[in-house]
Write an enzyme that holds these catalytic residues in place. Structure first.
Site, mmCIF file in Angstrom:
data_model
loop_
_atom_site.group_PDB
_atom_site.id
_atom_site.type_symbol
_atom_site.label_atom_id
_atom_site.label_comp_id
_atom_site.label_asym_id
_atom_site.label_seq_id
_atom_site.Cartn_x
_atom_site.Cartn_y
_atom_site.Cartn_z
ATOM 1 N N LYS A 1 46.296 48.648 72.007
ATOM 2 C CA LYS A 1 47.282 49.640 71.571
ATOM 3 C C LYS A 1 46.663 50.604 70.554
ATOM 4 O O LYS A 1 46.900 51.812 70.613
ATOM 5 C CB LYS A 1 48.521 48.952 70.981
ATOM 6 C CG LYS A 1 49.530 49.977 70.512
ATOM 7 C CD LYS A 1 50.940 49.668 70.818
ATOM 8 C CE LYS A 1 51.827 50.877 70.509
ATOM 9 N NZ LYS A 1 53.223 50.574 70.494
ATOM 10 N N HIS B 1 58.683 50.607 81.983
ATOM 11 C CA HIS B 1 59.797 50.944 81.084
ATOM 12 C C HIS B 1 60.863 51.817 81.756
ATOM 13 O O HIS B 1 62.013 51.803 81.324
ATOM 14 C CB HIS B 1 59.274 51.638 79.816
ATOM 15 C CG HIS B 1 58.653 50.668 78.837
ATOM 16 N ND1 HIS B 1 57.583 49.867 79.163
ATOM 17 C CD2 HIS B 1 58.961 50.369 77.549
ATOM 18 C CE1 HIS B 1 57.249 49.130 78.109
ATOM 19 N NE2 HIS B 1 58.068 49.413 77.123
ATOM 20 N N ASN C 1 54.147 52.978 78.731
ATOM 21 C CA ASN C 1 55.513 52.902 79.250
ATOM 22 C C ASN C 1 55.570 52.237 80.622
ATOM 23 O O ASN C 1 56.611 52.267 81.284
ATOM 24 C CB ASN C 1 56.137 54.306 79.331
ATOM 25 C CG ASN C 1 56.318 54.920 77.955
ATOM 26 O OD1 ASN C 1 56.549 54.203 76.979
ATOM 27 N ND2 ASN C 1 56.178 56.231 77.858
ATOM 28 N N GLU D 1 51.944 60.950 72.191
ATOM 29 C CA GLU D 1 52.257 60.879 73.621
ATOM 30 C C GLU D 1 52.255 62.263 74.264
ATOM 31 O O GLU D 1 53.171 62.635 74.991
ATOM 32 C CB GLU D 1 53.627 60.198 73.801
ATOM 33 C CG GLU D 1 53.764 59.476 75.128
ATOM 34 C CD GLU D 1 54.967 58.544 75.164
ATOM 35 O OE1 GLU D 1 55.053 57.663 74.285
ATOM 36 O OE2 GLU D 1 55.789 58.705 76.057
ATOM 37 N N LYS E 1 55.999 54.586 66.224
ATOM 38 C CA LYS E 1 57.261 55.048 66.815
ATOM 39 C C LYS E 1 58.399 54.391 66.049
ATOM 40 O O LYS E 1 58.430 53.164 65.895
ATOM 41 C CB LYS E 1 57.348 54.653 68.292
ATOM 42 C CG LYS E 1 56.596 55.592 69.214
ATOM 43 C CD LYS E 1 56.930 55.317 70.665
ATOM 44 C CE LYS E 1 56.185 56.249 71.590
ATOM 45 N NZ LYS E 1 56.401 55.925 73.021
ATOM 46 N N GLU F 1 54.882 42.307 77.254
ATOM 47 C CA GLU F 1 54.134 43.455 76.699
ATOM 48 C C GLU F 1 52.639 43.127 76.585
ATOM 49 O O GLU F 1 51.810 44.033 76.570
ATOM 50 C CB GLU F 1 54.708 43.870 75.339
ATOM 51 C CG GLU F 1 56.170 44.312 75.368
ATOM 52 C CD GLU F 1 56.394 45.765 75.808
ATOM 53 O OE1 GLU F 1 55.413 46.456 76.154
ATOM 54 O OE2 GLU F 1 57.572 46.191 75.807
ATOM 55 N N ARG G 1 61.703 62.909 52.256
ATOM 56 C CA ARG G 1 60.823 63.525 53.265
ATOM 57 C C ARG G 1 59.614 62.656 53.593
ATOM 58 O O ARG G 1 58.573 63.154 54.040
ATOM 59 C CB ARG G 1 60.356 64.916 52.845
ATOM 60 C CG ARG G 1 61.491 65.901 52.698
ATOM 61 C CD ARG G 1 61.050 67.330 52.926
ATOM 62 N NE ARG G 1 62.182 68.212 52.727
ATOM 63 C CZ ARG G 1 62.466 68.818 51.583
ATOM 64 N NH1 ARG G 1 61.673 68.640 50.542
ATOM 65 N NH2 ARG G 1 63.494 69.613 51.493
ATOM 66 N N HIS H 1 64.254 50.351 81.659
ATOM 67 C CA HIS H 1 65.300 51.026 80.887
ATOM 68 C C HIS H 1 66.600 51.074 81.708
ATOM 69 O O HIS H 1 67.691 50.863 81.181
ATOM 70 C CB HIS H 1 64.827 52.439 80.535
ATOM 71 C CG HIS H 1 65.808 53.213 79.730
ATOM 72 N ND1 HIS H 1 66.778 54.008 80.304
ATOM 73 C CD2 HIS H 1 66.010 53.302 78.398
ATOM 74 C CE1 HIS H 1 67.512 54.556 79.366
ATOM 75 N NE2 HIS H 1 67.069 54.149 78.203
ATOM 76 N N ARG I 1 49.062 57.786 76.005
ATOM 77 C CA ARG I 1 50.027 56.847 75.420
ATOM 78 C C ARG I 1 51.169 56.550 76.391
ATOM 79 O O ARG I 1 51.770 55.476 76.344
ATOM 80 C CB ARG I 1 50.572 57.380 74.082
ATOM 81 C CG ARG I 1 51.470 56.365 73.395
ATOM 82 C CD ARG I 1 51.708 56.668 71.933
ATOM 83 N NE ARG I 1 52.537 55.622 71.351
ATOM 84 C CZ ARG I 1 52.747 55.463 70.062
ATOM 85 N NH1 ARG I 1 52.186 56.278 69.193
ATOM 86 N NH2 ARG I 1 53.510 54.483 69.605
ATOM 87 N N HIS J 1 64.610 43.342 76.058
ATOM 88 C CA HIS J 1 63.739 44.465 76.419
ATOM 89 C C HIS J 1 62.514 43.992 77.215
ATOM 90 O O HIS J 1 62.190 44.540 78.273
ATOM 91 C CB HIS J 1 63.317 45.201 75.144
ATOM 92 C CG HIS J 1 62.349 46.316 75.390
ATOM 93 N ND1 HIS J 1 62.693 47.468 76.068
ATOM 94 C CD2 HIS J 1 61.032 46.443 75.075
ATOM 95 C CE1 HIS J 1 61.635 48.260 76.149
ATOM 96 N NE2 HIS J 1 60.618 47.655 75.555
HETATM 97 N N1 GLY Z 1 55.917 50.978 73.081
HETATM 98 C C1 GLY Z 1 55.309 52.139 73.584
HETATM 99 C C2 GLY Z 1 54.591 52.953 72.554
HETATM 100 O O1 GLY Z 1 54.485 52.538 71.418
HETATM 101 O O2 GLY Z 1 54.123 54.010 72.889
#
Ligand code: GLY
Length: 366
Positions: A226, A248, A245, A236, A142, A184, A120, A252, A241, A266
Site C-alpha cells: 500500500k 470495491h 479498489n 488517486e 483517506k 484486503e 484547518r 459497494h 491507487r 466491508h
Molecule cells: N482503500 C483504498 C485506498 O486507500 O485507496
C-alpha cells in the site's frame, strides 16, 4: 520492529509494526506530544487497548484525554464529527498537536477527517486495532464520514504523521472481522503480486488461526504494497491507487443492498466483489477461467463468500447495477471497473457497460 516509510515528500511518515508495540507506544509518541496532553479517540470496543496505551503514556509522563465514541459505522456521521471537533477544540488543540486514533476504520476515518479540518488541519497518529485497518485504511490518508447520500462522501486526503501497528491487539478480534480484514490482504496479491497470492493460498489458514509469524508477515507485506502505491499516486489521479479498489465496485453495490449494516462487513463485500471481478473478466475473455476459479476457491476455503448469494444478497442484477450508478467513482457517466488479465494483473477499464454487468449478475443468479 519493521519500519515501512510512506514516501510523500513533506507529508512522509513511517508505519511501524511490532508485536507488543501498543505498550511501548510512548517512545514513538513522546516527540509528537511535545510535553503537551494528547487526545486519544477510541471506541467502547477497544477500551482494554485504550487502558494499555494510557498506562504507557502515563508512565512516560505524557498526560492524555480519552474520547470514547460509540462503536459502529453510524459513528462516521456529521453529529459525531461535530461532537469530536468541539471536544478537540475544548481540549485546546493546536495545529502542531497530534490526536491519536485508536480503533478500526471507523475511528481512523472520523478522527483523520476531524484533524483535516480542525484549525484547518492538525496532526494525527493512527493506531489501528482491526486487521482491515492495519493492512488498509490506516495507511494512505483517506479520511471521511458518511451522509444520507452514501458512504465516505464527505472527506479529505489527510496523511497521518505516524502509524503504529501492534499485531497482538488482533488476538481479541472476532474471527468474522479477521476474515473480513483478510480479504484486503489477498487483494494485494491479486492486484500485482501473484507470488504473494500463492503465499496467501499456502498460509491463510495459519494466519487466520492467529499464527504470529504469518500474521506479521502478511501485515508488513500488505502495508509495504500500500505504501508503494500511495507514494506513486497519493490522490488517486494516475490510476495506480485506483487498483486498490479491486472488488470495491461490486462490493459497494452489495453493501448498499445490505443497507451498509453489520449484515455484510466491508471486507466480506470486497471478497465477493473480487471473485465477481475475476469471474466477469473471465466471461469477457480477458482472464483465464482457471484464474477466476482459483480466486473463488481460495476465498471460499477461508470462509469468505464468492458471489452475492454466498454473502446473503439475493437482489437481481439490475438492482445491484443501480447501486453502482450511485458509486462515488462515477466519472462522466461511466464507472471505472477494476478487471483482471490474470492473478496479479489487475487493470482499470472505464468502458464497462452496467447493463452487461447486470446480465452477468443474473446468469444463474450468482
Ligand atoms: N482503500 C483504498 C485506498 O486507500 O485507496
Amino acid at each position: 520492529m519493521t519500519r515501512i516509510p510512506v514516501a510523500l515528500g513533506e507529508r512522509s511518515y513511517d508505519v511501524m509494526i511490532e508485536r507488543g508495540l501498543l505498550a511501548r507506544a510512548a517512545d514513538r509518541l513522546a516527540p509528537l506530544a511535545r510535553g503537551r496532553s494528547m487526545a486519544i479517540v477510541s471506541d467502547a470496543n477497544v477500551e482494554p487497548h485504550l487502558a494499555t496505551l494510557q498506562r504507557a503514556l502515563d508512565d512516560a509522563g505524557i498526560a492524555t484525554e480519552a474520547i470514547v465514541l460509540p462503536p459502529g459505522e453510524t459513528t462516521k456521521s456529521w453529529a459525531q464529527l461535530e461532537g469530536l471537533t468541539d471536544r478537540l477544540l475544548g481540549h485546546g488543540i493546536e495545529r502542531s498537536d497530534h490526536v491519536v486514533a485508536l480503533g478500526g476504520g471507523v475511528i481512523g476515518d472520523l478522527v483523520g477527517f476531524a484533524c483535516a479540518i480542525v484549525k484547518r488541519g492538525c496532526g494525527f497518529v493512527q493506531i489501528p486495532t482491526t486487521l482491515l485497518a492495519q493492512v488498509d485504511s490506516s495507511v494512505g490518508g483517506k479520511t471521511a464520514i458518511n451522509t444520507t447520500a452514501g458512504k465516505n462522501l464527505i472527506g479529505a486526503f489527510h496523511q497521518p504523521a505516524l502509524v503504529l501497528i501492534d499485531p497482538d491487539v488482533l488476538d481479541t478480534l472476532p474471527p468474522r472481522e479477521t476474515r473480513a480484514g483478510y480479504a484486503e490482504i489477498v487483494k494485494y496479491g491479486l492486484i500485482d503480486d501473484p507470488a504473494f497470492f500463492e503465499w496467501c493460498e499456502a498460509n491463510a489458514a495459519k494466519l487466520l488461526a492467529g499464527d504470529p509469524t504469518a500474521r506479521e508477515h502478511a501485515i508488513a507485506h500488505s502495508v509495504a504494497a500500500k505504501a508503494r502505491i500511495v507514494a506513486e499516486d497519493e490522490r488517486e489521479t494516475s490510476g495506480k491507487r485506483a487498483l486498490l479498489n479491486l472488488g470495491h465496485t461490486f462490493g459497494h453495490a452489495l453493501e448498499a443492498e445490505a443497507g451498509f449494516s453489520g449484515k455484510l462487513l466491508h471486507g466480506e463485500a470486497v471478497a465477493a466483489g473480487m471473485a465477481l471481478a475475476f469471474a466477469y473478466s473471465a466471461r469477457r475473455g480477458l482472464c483465464p477461467a482457471e484464474d477466476a476459479v482459483r480466486v473463488a476457491a481460495h476465498l471460499r476455503a477461508v470462509g469468505l463468500g464468492d458471489s452475492p448469494r454466498a454473502v446473503g444478497i439475493t437482489a437481481n442484477g439490475a438492482t445491484l447495477a443501480d447501486h453502482m450508478r450511485h458509486d462515488k467513482k462515477m466519472d462522466g457517466g461511466t464507472l471505472p471497473f477494476l478487471l483482471a488479465r490474470g492473478i496479479g494483473r489487475t487493470f482499470v477499464d472505464a468502458s464497462v457497460d452496467l447493463t452487461d454487468i447486470a446480465a452477468f449478475l443474473d446468469e444463474g443468479r450468482r
